[in-house]
Design a protein around this motif. Structure first.
Motif, PDB file in Angstrom:
ATOM      1  N   UNK A   5       0.700  -1.235   0.174  1.00 39.64           N
ATOM      2  CA  UNK A   5      -0.006   0.134  -0.116  1.00 39.64           C
ATOM      3  C   UNK A   5       0.672   1.182  -0.253  1.00 39.64           C
ATOM      4  N   UNK A   6       1.834   1.186   0.884  1.00 38.62           N
ATOM      5  CA  UNK A   6       2.673   2.439   0.373  1.00 38.62           C
ATOM      6  C   UNK A   6       3.783   2.604  -0.993  1.00 38.62           C
ATOM      7  N   UNK A  11      -1.199   6.479   2.585  1.00 37.46           N
ATOM      8  CA  UNK A  11      -0.516   6.701   3.572  1.00 37.46           C
ATOM      9  C   UNK A  11      -0.997   6.000   4.561  1.00 37.46           C
ATOM     10  N   UNK A  12      -0.616   5.617   5.918  1.00 39.27           N
ATOM     11  CA  UNK A  12      -1.163   4.150   6.888  1.00 39.27           C
ATOM     12  C   UNK A  12      -2.331   4.265   7.278  1.00 39.27           C
ATOM     13  N   UNK A  13      -2.704   5.697   7.745  1.00 34.91           N
ATOM     14  CA  UNK A  13      -3.758   6.336   7.667  1.00 34.91           C
ATOM     15  C   UNK A  13      -5.261   5.482   7.138  1.00 34.91           C
ATOM     16  N   UNK A  14      -4.782   5.754   5.138  1.00 32.78           N
ATOM     17  CA  UNK A  14      -5.352   5.476   4.661  1.00 32.78           C
ATOM     18  C   UNK A  14      -5.995   3.973   3.997  1.00 32.78           C
ATOM     19  N   UNK A  16      -5.887   1.885   6.642  1.00 30.18           N
ATOM     20  CA  UNK A  16      -6.595   2.259   8.093  1.00 30.18           C
ATOM     21  C   UNK A  16      -7.740   2.565   7.428  1.00 30.18           C
ATOM     22  N   UNK A  17      -8.008   3.338   6.816  1.00 25.27           N
ATOM     23  CA  UNK A  17      -9.418   3.923   6.138  1.00 25.27           C
ATOM     24  C   UNK A  17     -10.003   2.724   5.868  1.00 25.27           C
ATOM     25  N   UNK A  39     -18.034   6.238   8.995  1.00 23.97           N
ATOM     26  CA  UNK A  39     -16.826   6.445   7.688  1.00 23.97           C
ATOM     27  C   UNK A  39     -17.444   7.712   7.008  1.00 23.97           C
ATOM     28  N   UNK A  41     -16.575  11.257   5.389  1.00 20.67           N
ATOM     29  CA  UNK A  41     -16.084  12.163   6.167  1.00 20.67           C
ATOM     30  C   UNK A  41     -16.377  13.686   5.147  1.00 20.67           C
ATOM     31  N   UNK A  63      -7.157  14.935  -1.236  1.00 19.09           N
ATOM     32  CA  UNK A  63      -6.388  13.330  -0.181  1.00 19.09           C
ATOM     33  C   UNK A  63      -5.830  11.768  -1.768  1.00 19.09           C
ATOM     34  N   UNK A  66      -3.997  13.792  -3.795  1.00 15.07           N
ATOM     35  CA  UNK A  66      -2.119  13.351  -3.121  1.00 15.07           C
ATOM     36  C   UNK A  66      -1.992  11.543  -3.424  1.00 15.07           C
ATOM     37  N   UNK A  67      -3.310  10.721  -3.768  1.00 14.67           N
ATOM     38  CA  UNK A  67      -2.574   9.666  -3.658  1.00 14.67           C
ATOM     39  C   UNK A  67      -1.537   9.047  -5.207  1.00 14.67           C
TER      40      UNK A  67
END
Lengths: 76, 249
Positions: A5-6, A11-14, A16-17, A39, A41, A63, A66-67
């Motif tokens: 995923x990296x 990101x780690x948060x994404x 997790x989401x 969930x 946003x 976001x 950005x990914x």
């Protein structure tokens, strides 16, 4: 240690989401509706430069953009 | 209005107690690693202010703004990230140059972890190189009092430099993940606690508003009754006068 995923630009948060969303979607119908609302946003944000406010943008869209950008960048 | 706010308050308080556990547990790592904020010269501090979009809740937003302004006098080298419209409009008058990001749509409901994650992701993407991140929120003391307090979130370098780092035996590559995750945790904690404060302050504000309106209602009630009496008396006088006049004929 490299994570798939990296490399995909998340990101780690994404990460997790996304995992949390999968769990919520696999719940039973009645529980799922209540859980999925947690969930959502609905944030907007604006960047400031030199004391001036920029345009309002949706956080979720920004976001996601950005990914994509990070995923396309050559991995170092 | 007070009853509506009271029901909301119980929900907000429940959310706050739960999120506090998240935040405290995630900060446990830093406590046991004895992480200290590094005093690096020339590096900026990033301050995240947790307010919300709605007003009508007494001085909780201006309390935060005042805290920032005080901070700005003693140590002006910082950047601001503002969550919520209220503090944005207050701080854009005095500290507009420090603001780098602002978020709207915060505090409509009990904050969710998804919100905190989305904000943390945006904050991590900021280009500036910050020595430390401070989150400023209203600490809930009891239903009537609250005070601005801070949660520190550390960067990877400070965590690497902490004295007890070696006891964790983690690889360096996972540290950015830890940083992002703990930032989201702390944000979630701050948002929920701030939300609970806001709701409790609003409950008090609504209570006061009803009380003040009650006095006004009493005053006008008396005025209305007196006027009504006067009108009735006037009509009676007319009728009686008319009746006596027609009897004589």
């Amino acid at each position: 240690m490299t994570f798939a995923w990296k490399q995909a630009g998340l990101t780690y948060n994404r990460y997790l989401a996304v995992a949390a969303r999968v769990v919520r979607r696999s719940l039973k119908e009645d529980k799922r509706l209540a859980a999925e609302r947690r969930g959502d946003v609905d944030l907007r944000f604006a960047k400031w430069t030199n004391g001036k406010q920029g345009d309002m943008q949706n956080v979720a869209d920004a976001n996601a953009a950005a990914y994509v950008e990070k995923a396309n960048a050559p991995s170092s | 209005m007070k009853i509506v706010a009271s029901t909301k308050l119980t929900r907000a308080q429940r959310g706050m107690t739960e999120s506090r556990k998240y935040g405290e547990t995630s900060n446990e790592v830093y406590a046991s690693a004895e992480t200290k904020a590094a005093e690096v010269e020339g590096k900026k501090k990033l301050i995240i202010v947790c307010s919300s979009d709605k007003g009508l809740c007494g001085g909780i937003h201006s309390g935060l703004s005042r805290y920032i302004r005080r901070e700005a006098v003693s140590n002006p080298n910082f950047d601001l990230v503002i969550l919520g419209e209220k503090c944005r409009s207050q701080l854009s008058r005095t500290n507009a140059r420090n603001i780098v990001l602002n978020f709207a749509g915060v505090g409509k409901d009990v904050p969710t972890f998804a919100d905190a994650q989305a904000i943390a992701d945006q904050v991590v993407q900021l280009s500036g190189d910050y020595s430390e991140v401070e989150i400023i929120y209203n600490k809930f003391i009891n239903a009537t009092s609250y005070e601005p307090s801070t949660i520190a979130a550390f960067s990877e370098e400070t965590f690497l430099a902490s004295p007890n780092y070696s006891s964790f035996e983690v690889e360096e590559e996972v540290l950015p993940n830890l940083r992002e995750y703990s930032l989201a945790n702390s944000l979630f904690w701050a948002l929920s606690e701030g939300h609970a404060c806001e709701i409790s302050a609003r409950r008090n504000a609504m209570d006061n508003a009803s009380k003040n309106a009650g006095e006004m209602i009493n005053k006008y009630q008396i005025l209305f009754n007196r006027t009504r009496q006067a009108v009735i008396t006037g009509e009676l006088v007319e009728i009686i006068t008319g009746a006596t006049a027609s009897e004589d004929m």
